[in-house]
Scaffold this motif. Structure first.
Motif, short mmCIF file in Angstrom:
data_model
loop_
_atom_site.label_atom_id
_atom_site.label_comp_id
_atom_site.label_asym_id
_atom_site.label_seq_id
_atom_site.Cartn_x
_atom_site.Cartn_y
_atom_site.Cartn_z
N THR A 200 0.85 -1.19 0.00
CA THR A 200 0.00 0.00 0.00
C THR A 200 0.88 1.24 0.00
OG1 THR A 200 -1.73 -1.15 1.24
CG2 THR A 200 -1.81 1.26 1.22
N ALA A 201 0.72 2.09 -0.99
CA ALA A 201 1.54 3.30 -1.12
C ALA A 201 0.75 4.53 -0.69
CB ALA A 201 2.01 3.46 -2.56
N PHE A 202 1.46 5.49 -0.13
CA PHE A 202 0.83 6.77 0.19
C PHE A 202 1.88 7.86 0.12
CE2 PHE A 202 1.95 4.49 4.03
CZ PHE A 202 2.67 5.39 4.78
N LEU A 203 1.42 9.04 -0.29
CA LEU A 203 2.30 10.19 -0.45
C LEU A 203 2.21 11.08 0.79
CD1 LEU A 203 4.09 11.88 -2.46
CD2 LEU A 203 1.99 13.10 -3.04
N GLU A 204 3.34 11.50 1.29
CA GLU A 204 3.39 12.40 2.44
C GLU A 204 3.97 13.74 2.01
OE1 GLU A 204 5.51 10.73 5.71
OE2 GLU A 204 3.90 9.35 6.26
N ILE A 205 3.22 14.81 2.29
CA ILE A 205 3.68 16.17 2.03
C ILE A 205 3.77 16.89 3.36
CG2 ILE A 205 3.23 18.35 0.85
CD1 ILE A 205 1.61 16.82 -1.21
N ARG A 206 4.97 17.25 3.75
CA ARG A 206 5.17 18.00 4.99
C ARG A 206 5.31 19.48 4.65
NH1 ARG A 206 7.64 13.07 5.86
NH2 ARG A 206 7.01 12.03 7.81
N TYR A 207 4.56 20.32 5.37
CA TYR A 207 4.58 21.74 5.07
C TYR A 207 4.71 22.55 6.35
CZ TYR A 207 -0.40 21.35 6.25
OH TYR A 207 -1.59 21.10 6.88
N GLN A 208 5.25 23.75 6.19
CA GLN A 208 5.51 24.66 7.31
C GLN A 208 4.94 26.02 6.96
OE1 GLN A 208 9.69 25.47 8.10
NE2 GLN A 208 9.36 25.15 10.28
N LEU A 209 4.01 26.51 7.75
CA LEU A 209 3.31 27.74 7.40
C LEU A 209 4.11 29.00 7.67
CD1 LEU A 209 -0.31 26.90 8.62
CD2 LEU A 209 0.77 26.45 6.41
N GLU A 210 5.07 28.94 8.55
CA GLU A 210 5.91 30.11 8.82
C GLU A 210 7.30 29.64 9.20
OE1 GLU A 210 4.37 30.65 13.44
OE2 GLU A 210 3.84 32.12 11.90
N PRO A 211 8.33 30.48 8.99
CA PRO A 211 9.70 30.07 9.31
C PRO A 211 9.82 29.63 10.77
CG PRO A 211 9.69 32.10 8.05
CD PRO A 211 8.26 31.82 8.41
N ASN A 212 10.49 28.51 10.97
CA ASN A 212 10.72 27.94 12.32
C ASN A 212 9.42 27.53 13.01
OD1 ASN A 212 13.53 28.55 12.05
ND2 ASN A 212 13.09 30.66 12.67
N GLY A 213 8.35 27.40 12.25
CA GLY A 213 7.07 27.02 12.82
C GLY A 213 6.87 25.52 12.81
N TYR A 214 5.69 25.12 13.25
CA TYR A 214 5.35 23.71 13.34
C TYR A 214 5.18 23.12 11.95
CZ TYR A 214 2.87 19.47 14.75
OH TYR A 214 2.50 18.16 14.93
N VAL A 215 5.64 21.89 11.78
CA VAL A 215 5.52 21.19 10.49
C VAL A 215 4.32 20.25 10.55
CG1 VAL A 215 6.61 19.57 8.91
CG2 VAL A 215 7.98 21.37 10.00
N SER A 216 3.42 20.38 9.61
CA SER A 216 2.25 19.50 9.50
C SER A 216 2.43 18.56 8.32
CB SER A 216 0.97 20.32 9.33
OG SER A 216 0.77 21.18 10.43
N THR A 217 1.64 17.50 8.30
CA THR A 217 1.77 16.48 7.26
C THR A 217 0.41 16.15 6.69
OG1 THR A 217 3.68 15.51 8.39
CG2 THR A 217 2.61 14.17 6.71
N VAL A 218 0.33 16.12 5.36
CA VAL A 218 -0.86 15.61 4.69
C VAL A 218 -0.49 14.25 4.09
CG1 VAL A 218 -0.27 16.88 2.58
CG2 VAL A 218 -2.58 15.99 2.89
#
Length: 243
Positions: A200-218
């Motif tokens: 089972t494959a899935f794509l992970e995109i990690r993004y950061q809304l502001e510099p040095n901020g929290y990283v979220s994952t879709v």
């Protein structure tokens, strides 16, 4: 009509208000999935056991509790198969269709979009001007517009599950009475095992809304279509802002 709110601290755009109805649907469905087995156990196991204990029938409480626990297990599987899973699938597919319509009709031309319902509904679009639009559980079902600088990492992950099916073959024996006069089926004959690996494959995109901020994952599920996951990974990795 939804108003657009600009966050001056970062280049992300939020569309407010978020999808309150979809978020409520997901929350209600998750509660239903979690509570249904507990309710079945309470009705089929808890009530009879408590009634026996009140009557001081300790043996009946123990024996009946074990029997009803087994019955409850079958009941939970049946309810999940006939009610919970179909209802969850229908709700999530309907929500995913709504989100797909939203990301396809954003204010910029869209070059690629995808929606999904497995796990939880969500949708994603890549615009021709170089933005990634995400709306899913990680965004609390608000719409986020991400630029290249906000995308921390893109990767394709996979889960491999091995399923083994074993077929046993007996052997016919002939001989005297003690060895089976008319022939008999003897255990311990040849057996054949076939192991399949389900990926089972899935794509992970990690993004950061502001510099040095929290990283979220879709997390975008792709099932067995690993190639499609790799293709979207390449698209997002090479994205460039053209406006």
């Amino acid at each position: 009509m939804a108003s657009i709110v600009e966050n001056q601290a970062s280049p992300v755009t939020r569309i407010a208000p978020p999808n309150d109805d979809i978020r409520a649907t997901v929350d209600q469905t998750e509660k239903m999935v979690a509570r249904a087995p507990l309710i079945i156990l309470a009705v089929l196991v808890g009530l009879p056991v408590v009634a026996s204990l009140i009557s001081l029938h300790i043996g009946s409480a123990i024996f009946g509790g074990v029997i009803m626990f087994i019955i409850a297990g079958f009941a939970i599987k049946l309810v999940n198969a006939l009610i919970i899973t179909p209802l969850k699938t229908a709700r999530y597919k309907r929500a995913a269709s709504t989100l797909a319509g939203q990301v396809q009709s954003v204010s910029e031309p869209v070059s690629f979009w995808r929606s999904w319902w497995s796990g939880a509904p969500g949708a994603l679009a890549v615009t021709k001007l170089g933005h990634v639009v995400i709306v899913d559980r990680s965004t609390n079902y608000a719409q986020l517009w991400l630029g290249k600088s906000q995308i921390v990492n893109v990767s394709v992950e996979r889960e491999a599950t091995q399923v083994t099916n074993t077929k046993h073959g007996g052997r016919m024996t002939f001989g005297g009475v003690s060895n089976g006069l008319f022939g008999g089926y003897a255990m311990g004959g040849r057996s054949k095992s076939v192991t399949q690996t389900l990926e089972t494959a899935f794509l992970e995109i990690r993004y950061q809304l502001e510099p040095n901020g929290y990283v979220s994952t879709v997390v975008i599920p792709y099932g067995s279509d690993r190639r499609a996951a790799d293709e979207l990974c390449a698209v997002v990795t090479r994205i460039e802002h053209t406006a």
